[in-house]
Design an enzyme around this catalytic site. Sequence first.
Site, PDB file in Angstrom:
ATOM      1  CB  SER A   1       2.722   2.371  12.786  1.00  0.00           C
ATOM      2  OG  SER A   1       1.604   1.746  13.390  1.00  0.00           O
ATOM      3  CE  LYS A   2       0.647  -3.310   6.088  1.00  0.00           C
ATOM      4  NZ  LYS A   2       1.522  -4.225   5.355  1.00  0.00           N
ATOM      5  NE  ARG A   3       0.663  -4.624  14.525  1.00  0.00           N
ATOM      6  CZ  ARG A   3       0.926  -5.476  15.500  1.00  0.00           C
ATOM      7  NH1 ARG A   3       2.166  -5.709  15.836  1.00  0.00           N
ATOM      8  NH2 ARG A   3      -0.050  -6.082  16.141  1.00  0.00           N
TER       9      ARG A   3
ATOM     10  CG  PHE B   1      -0.167   0.224   2.506  1.00  0.00           C
ATOM     11  CD1 PHE B   1      -0.110   1.484   3.092  1.00  0.00           C
ATOM     12  CD2 PHE B   1       0.508  -0.835   3.120  1.00  0.00           C
ATOM     13  CE1 PHE B   1       0.607   1.693   4.263  1.00  0.00           C
ATOM     14  CE2 PHE B   1       1.224  -0.628   4.296  1.00  0.00           C
ATOM     15  CZ  PHE B   1       1.275   0.626   4.868  1.00  0.00           C
TER      16      PHE B   1
END
Length: 463
Positions: free
Chosen positions: A239-241, A17
């Site tokens: 962050s992605k998370r 992504f």
Amino acid sequence: MNASGPRFRFAPSPTGFFHVGGARTALFNWALAQSTGGTFVLRIEDTDEARNRPEWTEGILSALEWLGIDSASPTFEGPYFQSNYSDEHLRAATQLYESGHAYYCEMSPTEIEERAAAEGVTGYNGWSRDLGLEPAAGRVLRFRVPEGSTIVRDAVRGDVEFDHSVIEDFALVRSNGTPVFNLANVVDDMSMGITNVIRAEEHLPNTPKQQMLWAALDREPPVWGHVPVLVNEQRKKLSKRRDKVALEQYRDEGYLADAMVNYLMTLGWSAGDDREILPWNEIVSLFALNDVNLSPAFFDVKKLSAFNGEYIRMMSNDDFLDACDPWLPAEWDRSTFALIAPHVQPRLVTFSDVSGVVDFIFAGVEYDDGSWEKVMTTEIAGALLDAAIARYAALENWHAVELKSVLEEVMEPFDLKLGKAQAPVRVAVTGRTVGPPLFESLEVLGQQETLERMRAARSRIST
RNA sequence: GCCCCCAUCGUCUAGCGGCCUAGGACAUCACCCUUUCAAGGUGACGGCACGGGUUCGAAUCCCGUUGGGGGUGCCA
């Protein structure tokens, strides 16, 4: 290759992504390349095997495209793939080894850890430095960090000095023979003629290492520029998370590329006057690295939304219609939508909301419980609807102005203001208490449909 | 732990020694407008982290403290 102007680069690693922080970095580089008559080089850093999928590269290209970073533009060059250049990386490694700037080490990470613990130090402490190990499978090539210090001249933060005593002999080539990031990155920048490395602040600690590599390879380092990272409300790097960081997600929710681009550019930078909504070409002419702020900026979706609403309101009628199109079910009549569109345009924050605002016109009524409860259970709702139905049924000019003045006459005996009096009609016809201007909506809906809905609602009222 | 960076309203920022009684935008609140909701208009709330210097004068320069961030991999 355009050798005349400065050469900027954007070097993302494919992760599936496109990160909004990466988008901002790309935009900074793109703006600079445009304003200086330089080149924007795209290099996909895919040397980590876990980060190597062709469709992910497609995603990067289309995300850039969406942002207006056009790969067909003469300013654009690439994409290059780092994985295609491992021969060059390794050649440089050999050169470094032969010139004595690098040496082989056979300690494994666990051995390093154990020895560090035993000696009370933190990382690798140069233990293999003077062993004179020959190149061999299973051995790591490490850079021999010299005594002294490195001063990084940074175009956004000024001079930053790093003492070599705190930089360990970092790895250049893994024990499996593949080049490590710092080496690959520098060698690619060299062979691609990169003159300006503008990237996020998280790379600042890598910079002295990379600059030593430039020196060891006998080349002048590029102009460095480290822009602050984007953070969440907890002030941690996005962050992605935890955070909503995928550019694609914003695009899919109906944020306009122009709004996103403009908003991203205001994070850490401003035009200098009191304007923040400004067209790209003006941003390009005004943007300068030494005007970039030095502290992390919070990526605020609320403000992004405000920008988006602003951009939606600035659109022409036709542009707005075009922009809405993909967000409307195919079977909804576009010319009907066009009639109500001017009334929904100033109320929209994102395009994903558009269908929900006008669905009552195309898909029938669905009564919202809260709305019904609120206005249809009052004393006068039934009586008012009866009167309105009678007058609307006899109305010959089915136009918003007429519909309004008729209702004004109807409401007179009830001693209500228009705001209150229109509520039962609105709920009867749209199912909700909020929506586009009522009389305009009725006009679009037509006399027959309006009356049917009003009668249906009337019969649903118990008294 | 160690290294590096940073510090103006809740948030994004303007400010680069006197123009600052610190400006704008988002958010919040109030009022106006009004056909609900928005939009628009007007206004309010709200900030130079702290302590020392330097200077006639400091949000602006220096030092320290505190606080935040980034890094510390045979990831990128």
